[in-house]
Scaffold this active site. Structure first.
Site, PDB file in Angstrom:
ATOM      1  N   CYS A 204      -1.909 -78.291 -57.505  1.00 57.92           N
ATOM      2  CA  CYS A 204      -2.235 -76.895 -57.208  1.00 57.92           C
ATOM      3  C   CYS A 204      -2.688 -76.168 -58.468  1.00 57.92           C
ATOM      4  O   CYS A 204      -1.972 -76.133 -59.472  1.00 57.92           O
ATOM      5  CB  CYS A 204      -1.023 -76.196 -56.593  1.00 57.92           C
ATOM      6  SG  CYS A 204      -1.281 -74.436 -56.290  1.00 57.92           S
TER       7      CYS A 204
ATOM      8  N   TYR B  18     -12.280 -71.742 -50.509  1.00 51.34           N
ATOM      9  CA  TYR B  18     -10.959 -72.360 -50.603  1.00 51.34           C
ATOM     10  C   TYR B  18     -10.589 -73.061 -49.302  1.00 51.34           C
ATOM     11  O   TYR B  18     -10.058 -74.174 -49.308  1.00 51.34           O
ATOM     12  CB  TYR B  18      -9.923 -71.290 -50.945  1.00 51.34           C
ATOM     13  CG  TYR B  18      -8.510 -71.813 -51.075  1.00 51.34           C
ATOM     14  CD1 TYR B  18      -8.161 -72.661 -52.119  1.00 51.34           C
ATOM     15  CD2 TYR B  18      -7.528 -71.447 -50.165  1.00 51.34           C
ATOM     16  CE1 TYR B  18      -6.863 -73.140 -52.246  1.00 51.34           C
ATOM     17  CE2 TYR B  18      -6.226 -71.916 -50.288  1.00 51.34           C
ATOM     18  CZ  TYR B  18      -5.903 -72.760 -51.334  1.00 51.34           C
ATOM     19  OH  TYR B  18      -4.627 -73.239 -51.459  1.00 51.34           O
TER      20      TYR B  18
ATOM     21  N   GLU C  12      -8.874 -79.352 -56.970  1.00 46.78           N
ATOM     22  CA  GLU C  12      -8.595 -78.051 -57.574  1.00 46.78           C
ATOM     23  C   GLU C  12      -8.524 -78.237 -59.090  1.00 46.78           C
ATOM     24  O   GLU C  12      -7.609 -78.898 -59.599  1.00 46.78           O
ATOM     25  CB  GLU C  12      -7.286 -77.471 -57.044  1.00 46.78           C
ATOM     26  CG  GLU C  12      -7.327 -77.155 -55.564  1.00 46.78           C
ATOM     27  CD  GLU C  12      -6.099 -76.393 -55.083  1.00 46.78           C
ATOM     28  OE1 GLU C  12      -5.335 -75.876 -55.927  1.00 46.78           O
ATOM     29  OE2 GLU C  12      -5.900 -76.310 -53.856  1.00 46.78           O
TER      30      GLU C  12
ATOM     31  N   ASP D 110       2.333 -81.662 -51.976  1.00 47.42           N
ATOM     32  CA  ASP D 110       0.946 -81.225 -51.768  1.00 47.42           C
ATOM     33  C   ASP D 110       0.078 -82.465 -51.563  1.00 47.42           C
ATOM     34  O   ASP D 110      -0.146 -83.240 -52.492  1.00 47.42           O
ATOM     35  CB  ASP D 110       0.440 -80.431 -52.971  1.00 47.42           C
ATOM     36  CG  ASP D 110       1.170 -79.105 -53.145  1.00 47.42           C
ATOM     37  OD1 ASP D 110       1.628 -78.550 -52.124  1.00 47.42           O
ATOM     38  OD2 ASP D 110       1.293 -78.636 -54.278  1.00 47.42           O
TER      39      ASP D 110
ATOM     40  N   TYR E  40      -5.770 -82.361 -54.302  1.00 46.68           N
ATOM     41  CA  TYR E  40      -4.659 -82.388 -55.253  1.00 46.68           C
ATOM     42  C   TYR E  40      -4.686 -83.618 -56.163  1.00 46.68           C
ATOM     43  O   TYR E  40      -3.729 -83.875 -56.885  1.00 46.68           O
ATOM     44  CB  TYR E  40      -3.332 -82.334 -54.498  1.00 46.68           C
ATOM     45  CG  TYR E  40      -3.170 -81.065 -53.692  1.00 46.68           C
ATOM     46  CD1 TYR E  40      -3.113 -79.824 -54.308  1.00 46.68           C
ATOM     47  CD2 TYR E  40      -3.094 -81.109 -52.300  1.00 46.68           C
ATOM     48  CE1 TYR E  40      -2.977 -78.658 -53.571  1.00 46.68           C
ATOM     49  CE2 TYR E  40      -2.956 -79.950 -51.549  1.00 46.68           C
ATOM     50  CZ  TYR E  40      -2.900 -78.732 -52.189  1.00 46.68           C
ATOM     51  OH  TYR E  40      -2.775 -77.576 -51.457  1.00 46.68           O
TER      52      TYR E  40
ATOM     53  N   CYS F 248       4.387 -72.741 -57.392  1.00 50.20           N
ATOM     54  CA  CYS F 248       3.933 -73.686 -58.407  1.00 50.20           C
ATOM     55  C   CYS F 248       4.640 -75.009 -58.154  1.00 50.20           C
ATOM     56  O   CYS F 248       5.851 -75.111 -58.344  1.00 50.20           O
ATOM     57  CB  CYS F 248       4.230 -73.191 -59.824  1.00 50.20           C
ATOM     58  SG  CYS F 248       3.786 -74.392 -61.107  1.00 50.20           S
TER      59      CYS F 248
ATOM     60  N   CYS G 293       4.576 -88.195 -73.501  1.00 48.59           N
ATOM     61  CA  CYS G 293       3.322 -88.829 -73.916  1.00 48.59           C
ATOM     62  C   CYS G 293       3.259 -88.779 -75.440  1.00 48.59           C
ATOM     63  O   CYS G 293       3.186 -87.691 -76.020  1.00 48.59           O
ATOM     64  CB  CYS G 293       2.133 -88.101 -73.304  1.00 48.59           C
ATOM     65  SG  CYS G 293       0.557 -88.895 -73.651  1.00 48.59           S
TER      66      CYS G 293
END
Length: 218
Positions: A54, A85, A97, A132, A137, A200, A209
């Site tokens: 998202c 959208y 997105e 999602d 996504y 969110c 990482c």
């Protein structure tokens, strides 16, 4: 118009919705820092595009980073020109997105941006992020120079090693030169600054990482 079901695969150009010739209306300035959303940008600025689920939460990650000049959300990687959208949500445009990130490489390194990208979502999930689900996504990085492409490839290999060491799967992130970026409607730009309690769904793997050296040499 909303669609009840989403295809599991990215549609071909022939299968995609037709879209439109007119761009979606978008406010000229960034809601948070007042910078011009569409430029002009400083001469030394670089641009890269990230998709990690998202785009509301994804954009906030990057506008909060010192050295990032401006961010914007939009649709990228598909075939439908100037999609809405609702059309992207249908899965029938092929777009994901995406977040446009314009940054000053003298203040923040590409490695630092990539470290945030890899750690703040799960790049092994294919056409989804958590709950999602859909092609919109999918994880992606779209580059704007050969140097960026080389750095991205190295970072992917580095993070894959870290993920594999923890027993996690293969990275599915789409990586390629940047296709056309279509700005999303003004409503979506800097959404979580306008709606602090908004949704969110970002969630990383918990695997660090081992890249990102901070500020690049001037």
């Amino acid at each position: 118009m909303f669609f009840k079901s989403k295809p599991a695969n990215i549609p071909s150009a022939a299968e995609a919705l037709p879209g439109r010739d007119v761009q979606m209306p978008v406010k000229a300035d960034h809601f948070v820092n007042g910078e011009a959303l569409k430029g002009p940008y400083p001469a030394n600025a670089e641009t890269i595009y990230f998709a990690l689920g998202c785009f509301w939460g994804a954009e906030r990650l990057f506008w909060e980073m010192p050295g990032v000049i401006v961010t914007a959300v939009g649709y990228q990687g598909g075939s439908t020109p100037n999609p809405s959208y609702e059309e992207v949500c249908s899965g029938r445009t092929g777009h994901t997105e995406a977040v446009k990130v314009v940054f000053d490489p003298a203040r923040i390194s590409l490695d630092s941006l990539l470290k945030t990208f890899w750690e703040e979502h799960d790049p092994t999930q294919g056409m989804r992020q958590g709950n999602d689900v859909g092609t919109q996504y999918r994880s992606a990085i779209y580059t704007t120079s050969p140097e960026q492409a080389e750095a991205v490839d190295k970072s992917r290999a580095t993070y894959q090693t870290a993920l594999s060491a923890r027993g996690l799967g293969m990275i599915t992130t789409e990586i390629k030169p940047a296709p056309e970026f279509f700005f999303a409607e003004t409503y979506h730009q800097q959404y979580l600054a306008k709606n602090p309690a908004g949704y969110c769904g970002l969630q990383g793997t918990g695997v660090s990482c081992p890249i990102g050296l901070g500020v690049s040499a001037a």
